[in-house]
Design an enzyme around this catalytic site. Structure first.
Site, PDB file in Angstrom:
ATOM      1  N   HIS A 193      56.944  52.880  55.775  1.00  0.00           N
ATOM      2  CA  HIS A 193      58.237  52.794  55.400  1.00  0.00           C
ATOM      3  C   HIS A 193      59.086  53.148  56.169  1.00  0.00           C
ATOM      4  O   HIS A 193      60.350  52.705  56.468  1.00  0.00           O
ATOM      5  CB  HIS A 193      58.089  53.819  54.008  1.00  0.00           C
ATOM      6  CG  HIS A 193      57.353  53.181  52.914  1.00  0.00           C
ATOM      7  ND1 HIS A 193      56.204  53.084  52.872  1.00  0.00           N
ATOM      8  CD2 HIS A 193      57.928  52.848  51.620  1.00  0.00           C
ATOM      9  CE1 HIS A 193      55.559  52.939  51.712  1.00  0.00           C
ATOM     10  NE2 HIS A 193      56.836  52.436  50.766  1.00  0.00           N
ATOM     11  N   HIS A 235      53.473  61.479  53.735  1.00  0.00           N
ATOM     12  CA  HIS A 235      53.334  61.795  55.165  1.00  0.00           C
ATOM     13  C   HIS A 235      53.788  63.025  55.586  1.00  0.00           C
ATOM     14  O   HIS A 235      54.411  63.810  55.090  1.00  0.00           O
ATOM     15  CB  HIS A 235      54.402  60.483  55.907  1.00  0.00           C
ATOM     16  CG  HIS A 235      53.779  59.128  55.369  1.00  0.00           C
ATOM     17  ND1 HIS A 235      52.677  58.476  56.140  1.00  0.00           N
ATOM     18  CD2 HIS A 235      54.150  58.514  54.564  1.00  0.00           C
ATOM     19  CE1 HIS A 235      52.591  57.357  55.804  1.00  0.00           C
ATOM     20  NE2 HIS A 235      53.523  57.117  54.639  1.00  0.00           N
TER      21      HIS A 235
END
Length: 271
Positions: A193, A235
């Site tokens: 992303h 993440h």
């Protein structure tokens, strides 16, 4: 004297311990001692012969073991620095994962943070680009949209390949969603992303005429999309920062292989 000798012999006969069946209890058998000593000597000789006939590679490995232990106990400066930065990254990422689950401090905002992350997902952007490409009637618009589609496809393939090589897991055990499986975004490094948001923001800043407030909002959107993935525990911080770097490099790659208007028209006619 003969009388005393006869008396001692009579005493020995009357002593129970002097009988033949009790002699083994008083005196150790010489045969057992000899067999034990010979067995020990044979085992010692066999061990010495085995040590002499051992593989020289095994000798080298046994000699190298202390050196390997010393290397583990005394790592290099680079190893210490890398492990320290990795520990800081994991610690900070866990602290910033405020929406990792419903029980987290910001667990109620998890749905909103997930929605922000969806705005940087590859599937909605590819679908939107195809719809705009079908409705576009200008050559310049079709050229930009075709190169944007190429950039999105390259981003998915590059990020998926890097994640398969690294195979790094996130700070929390968060199960990827259905859209993540479609784009093969199942590992943590690099953040897909973040790379996509950085690539799209740079692409729009270069090829679209936007006002200054829109430019600022576009950069803020890319930053929010990247760090929203840290907030939900998907993440690490370094995954997002590396995603921004890879996104910029992907933009530079698309600029190098930019398709001309004629090439785009040929591809559109084939499609």
């Amino acid at each position: 004297m003969p009388a005393s000798q006869t008396r001692s012999r009579a005493r020995d006969k009357n002593n129970v311990l002097n009988r033949a069946e009790f002699l083994s209890l008083n005196q150790p058998l010489k045969g057992n001692q000899e067999s034990r000593s010979s067995g020990r000597k044979q085992s010692g000789q066999a061990g010495a012969a085995g040590a002499q006939n051992s593989n020289p590679k095994e000798r080298r490995q046994s000699q190298q073991l202390p050196e390997e232990d010393c290397m583990q106990l005394n790592p290099s400066f680079k190893g210490i620095a890398f492990n320290s930065l990795l520990a800081i990254d994991i610690c900070m990422s866990k602290r910033l994962g405020v929406c990792a689950n419903r029980a987290s401090s910001w667990g109620g905002a998890r749905s909103m943070i997930n929605l922000l992350g969806i705005t940087g997902h590859g599937i909605p952007w590819i679908a939107g680009t195809l719809i705009c490409l079908v409705k576009s009637s200008t050559l310049a618009g079709q050229e930009v949209l075709m190169n944007l589609l190429l950039a999105l496809l390259l981003d998915i393939m590059i990020v998926a390949g890097l994640q398969k090589l690294a195979k790094r897991k996130g700070p929390y055990d968060v199960t990827p969603g259905l859209l993540d499986y479609l784009t093969m975004d199942t590992y943590a490094f690099p953040a897909g992303h973040a790379s996509r948001a950085a690539m799209l923001s740079k692409f729009f800043l270069n090829h679209l005429v936007l006002a200054i407030p829109l430019r600022i909002l576009l950069v803020l959107w890319a930053l929010c999309v990247g760090f929203s993935r840290v907030m939900i525990g998907r993440h690490h911080i370094t995954d997002v920062l590396s995603g921004f770097v890879f996104g910029y490099l992907q933009f530079r790659l698309v600029e190098l292989i930019w398709m001309s208007s004629n090439t785009c028209q040929m591809l559109i006619s084939i499609w």
